[in-house]
Motif scaffolding. Structure first.
Motif, short mmCIF file in Angstrom:
data_model
loop_
_atom_site.label_atom_id
_atom_site.label_comp_id
_atom_site.label_asym_id
_atom_site.label_seq_id
_atom_site.Cartn_x
_atom_site.Cartn_y
_atom_site.Cartn_z
N VAL A 119 20.73 36.57 -23.97
CA VAL A 119 19.41 36.08 -23.56
C VAL A 119 18.55 37.28 -23.18
O VAL A 119 18.98 38.17 -22.44
N LYS A 120 17.31 37.29 -23.67
CA LYS A 120 16.35 38.31 -23.28
C LYS A 120 15.01 37.62 -23.01
O LYS A 120 14.44 36.99 -23.90
N PRO A 121 14.48 37.71 -21.80
CA PRO A 121 13.16 37.15 -21.54
C PRO A 121 12.08 37.88 -22.34
O PRO A 121 12.27 39.03 -22.76
N HIS A 122 10.96 37.20 -22.53
CA HIS A 122 9.84 37.76 -23.28
C HIS A 122 8.66 38.05 -22.37
O HIS A 122 8.39 37.33 -21.41
N GLY A 123 7.92 39.10 -22.72
CA GLY A 123 6.59 39.34 -22.17
C GLY A 123 6.50 39.31 -20.66
O GLY A 123 7.20 40.03 -19.94
N ALA A 124 5.60 38.45 -20.16
CA ALA A 124 5.35 38.38 -18.72
C ALA A 124 6.59 37.94 -17.95
O ALA A 124 6.83 38.40 -16.83
N LEU A 125 7.40 37.07 -18.54
CA LEU A 125 8.63 36.65 -17.87
C LEU A 125 9.60 37.82 -17.75
O LEU A 125 10.24 38.00 -16.71
N TYR A 126 9.70 38.63 -18.79
CA TYR A 126 10.54 39.82 -18.76
C TYR A 126 10.10 40.75 -17.63
O TYR A 126 10.90 41.18 -16.80
N GLU A 134 13.13 35.40 -7.33
CA GLU A 134 13.14 33.98 -7.65
C GLU A 134 13.10 33.72 -9.14
O GLU A 134 13.83 32.89 -9.68
N GLN A 135 12.25 34.45 -9.85
CA GLN A 135 12.17 34.29 -11.31
C GLN A 135 13.46 34.75 -11.97
O GLN A 135 13.96 34.11 -12.90
N ALA A 136 14.02 35.85 -11.49
CA ALA A 136 15.29 36.34 -12.04
C ALA A 136 16.39 35.32 -11.80
O ALA A 136 17.19 35.02 -12.70
N ALA A 137 16.43 34.75 -10.60
CA ALA A 137 17.46 33.76 -10.29
C ALA A 137 17.33 32.52 -11.16
O ALA A 137 18.34 31.92 -11.55
N ALA A 138 16.10 32.13 -11.47
CA ALA A 138 15.90 30.95 -12.32
C ALA A 138 16.48 31.17 -13.72
O ALA A 138 17.11 30.27 -14.29
N ILE A 139 16.27 32.36 -14.28
CA ILE A 139 16.82 32.67 -15.60
C ILE A 139 18.35 32.62 -15.54
O ILE A 139 19.01 32.04 -16.42
N VAL A 140 18.92 33.21 -14.51
CA VAL A 140 20.38 33.23 -14.36
C VAL A 140 20.91 31.81 -14.14
O VAL A 140 21.96 31.44 -14.68
N ASP A 141 20.20 31.01 -13.36
CA ASP A 141 20.59 29.60 -13.17
C ASP A 141 20.73 28.90 -14.53
O ASP A 141 21.69 28.17 -14.78
N ALA A 142 19.73 29.10 -15.39
CA ALA A 142 19.74 28.45 -16.69
C ALA A 142 20.91 28.91 -17.55
O ALA A 142 21.58 28.10 -18.20
N VAL A 143 21.15 30.20 -17.56
CA VAL A 143 22.27 30.73 -18.35
C VAL A 143 23.58 30.15 -17.84
O VAL A 143 24.44 29.73 -18.64
N ARG A 151 25.29 36.97 -22.62
CA ARG A 151 24.95 38.20 -21.93
C ARG A 151 23.45 38.21 -21.65
O ARG A 151 22.68 37.56 -22.34
N VAL A 152 23.07 38.95 -20.65
CA VAL A 152 21.67 39.00 -20.22
C VAL A 152 21.13 40.41 -20.44
O VAL A 152 21.72 41.39 -19.98
N MET A 153 20.01 40.51 -21.15
CA MET A 153 19.41 41.80 -21.51
C MET A 153 18.13 42.03 -20.72
O MET A 153 17.26 41.16 -20.66
N SER A 154 18.02 43.23 -20.14
CA SER A 154 16.79 43.60 -19.42
C SER A 154 16.82 45.10 -19.15
O SER A 154 17.74 45.81 -19.57
N LEU A 155 15.81 45.57 -18.41
CA LEU A 155 15.71 46.98 -18.08
C LEU A 155 16.80 47.40 -17.10
O LEU A 155 17.18 46.63 -16.21
N PRO A 156 17.28 48.63 -17.22
CA PRO A 156 18.24 49.14 -16.24
C PRO A 156 17.65 49.08 -14.83
O PRO A 156 16.47 49.37 -14.62
N GLY A 157 18.46 48.66 -13.87
CA GLY A 157 18.00 48.60 -12.49
C GLY A 157 17.14 47.40 -12.16
O GLY A 157 16.67 47.27 -11.02
N SER A 158 16.95 46.50 -13.09
CA SER A 158 16.10 45.33 -12.84
C SER A 158 16.80 44.33 -11.92
O SER A 158 18.04 44.25 -11.87
#
Length: 270
Positions: A119-126, A134-143, A151-158
């Motif tokens: 999973v990789k969020p797009h644009g403003a959500l990313y 809170e937004q990060a937790a929501a994505i993880v809740d869904a996964v 697997r979850v893809m994002s910037l290092p240290g995010s």
């Protein structure tokens, strides 16, 4: 250990990903098929920021045929703004929106003989999930509701990767081929001059530097450490296909192995 074995173990490896299926109805970029001949992972739009069922199915089918790993590119419900406008959405509602997108793409992938692997969020959500708990937790809740093997893809240290790892999910760190970096390792906002790099050779040289040396040039003229497991080559940029080909060619010439990050054993993805 033989010299050849040591050389194999030391060989740099990188995943190339691209945002695909971002057309809608009669409108599209026309680059999906060509990019799927170059990348090893495909971030498939799930219909909220872009994409529709037919566009999604075609991209998935081509990815399966090419052996390209499929990721869900989930976004805010913002077709008009291409998912690049920040939105304030409560955690539970956002989790439902992301779960809906994951389920839709998973169904299409299954019908085409494939599966969603990350999973990789797009644009403003990313960008928001990089720092917003809170937004990060929501994505993880869904996964976690849909498939904990994703697997979850994002910037290092995010914050998103930290939250995902804390919940037991495997993470993938990402860098960007054509985006400028700030001194602290964050991406330069698109509103800043020089935030997007368009020259293919400059982009290719930067990616090789990131993969082989673990650093990238910053807008202030310095460098900052960056060690991603995957590099994004944007599919909606002018000359996207030629840029992606240039990047892959430069990496191959530098002796870099190009393979999807989701094929690394659990626990080894950076």
């Amino acid at each position: 250990m033989s010299a050849s074995t040591t050389e194999s173990l030391a060989r740099p490896r990188i995943d190339l990903n691209a945002d695909l299926a971002e057309g809608y109805g009669r409108w599209g970029f026309g680059t999906d098929d060509d990019l799927l001949d170059v990348v090893t992972s495909a971030n498939i739009a799930c219909g909220f920021h872009a994409g529709d069922p037919t566009v999604m199915r075609r991209a998935v089918a081509r990815a399966v045929a090419n052996g390209v790993r499929i990721g869900a590119h989930v976004g805010y419900p913002d077709l008009a703004g291409f998912g690049r406008r920040p939105m304030t959405i409560a955690r539970e509602e956002l989790a439902d929106l992301v779960a809906y997108q994951l389920a839709a793409l998973s169904g299409i992938a299954s019908a085409e003989g494939g599966e969603v692997r990350y999973v990789k969020p797009h644009g403003a959500l990313y960008n928001t999930a990089v720092h917003d708990a809170e937004q990060a937790a929501a994505i993880v809740d869904a996964v976690c509701r849909i498939d904990v093997s994703l697997r979850v893809m994002s910037l290092p240290g995010s914050v998103l990767l930290e939250t995902a790892a804390a919940r037991g999910l495997t993470t993938i760190t990402e860098g960007f081929a054509d985006r400028a970096y700030l001194a602290d390792g964050r991406l330069a906002p698109r509103s800043m001059e020089g935030a997007v790099i368009h020259d293919p050779q400059t982009v290719a040289d930067r990616v090789v530097q990131v993969v082989t040396r673990g650093v990238v040039g910053t807008l202030d003229g310095g460098t900052t450490p960056v060690r991603p497991a995957s590099i994004c080559v944007h599919g909606d940029s002018p000359g996207a296909v030629s840029l992606a080909r240039r990047v892959r060619s430069a990496l191959s010439a530098a002796g870099v192995e190009i393979a999807s990050a989701v094929d690394e054993p659990v626990g080894s993805a950076r």
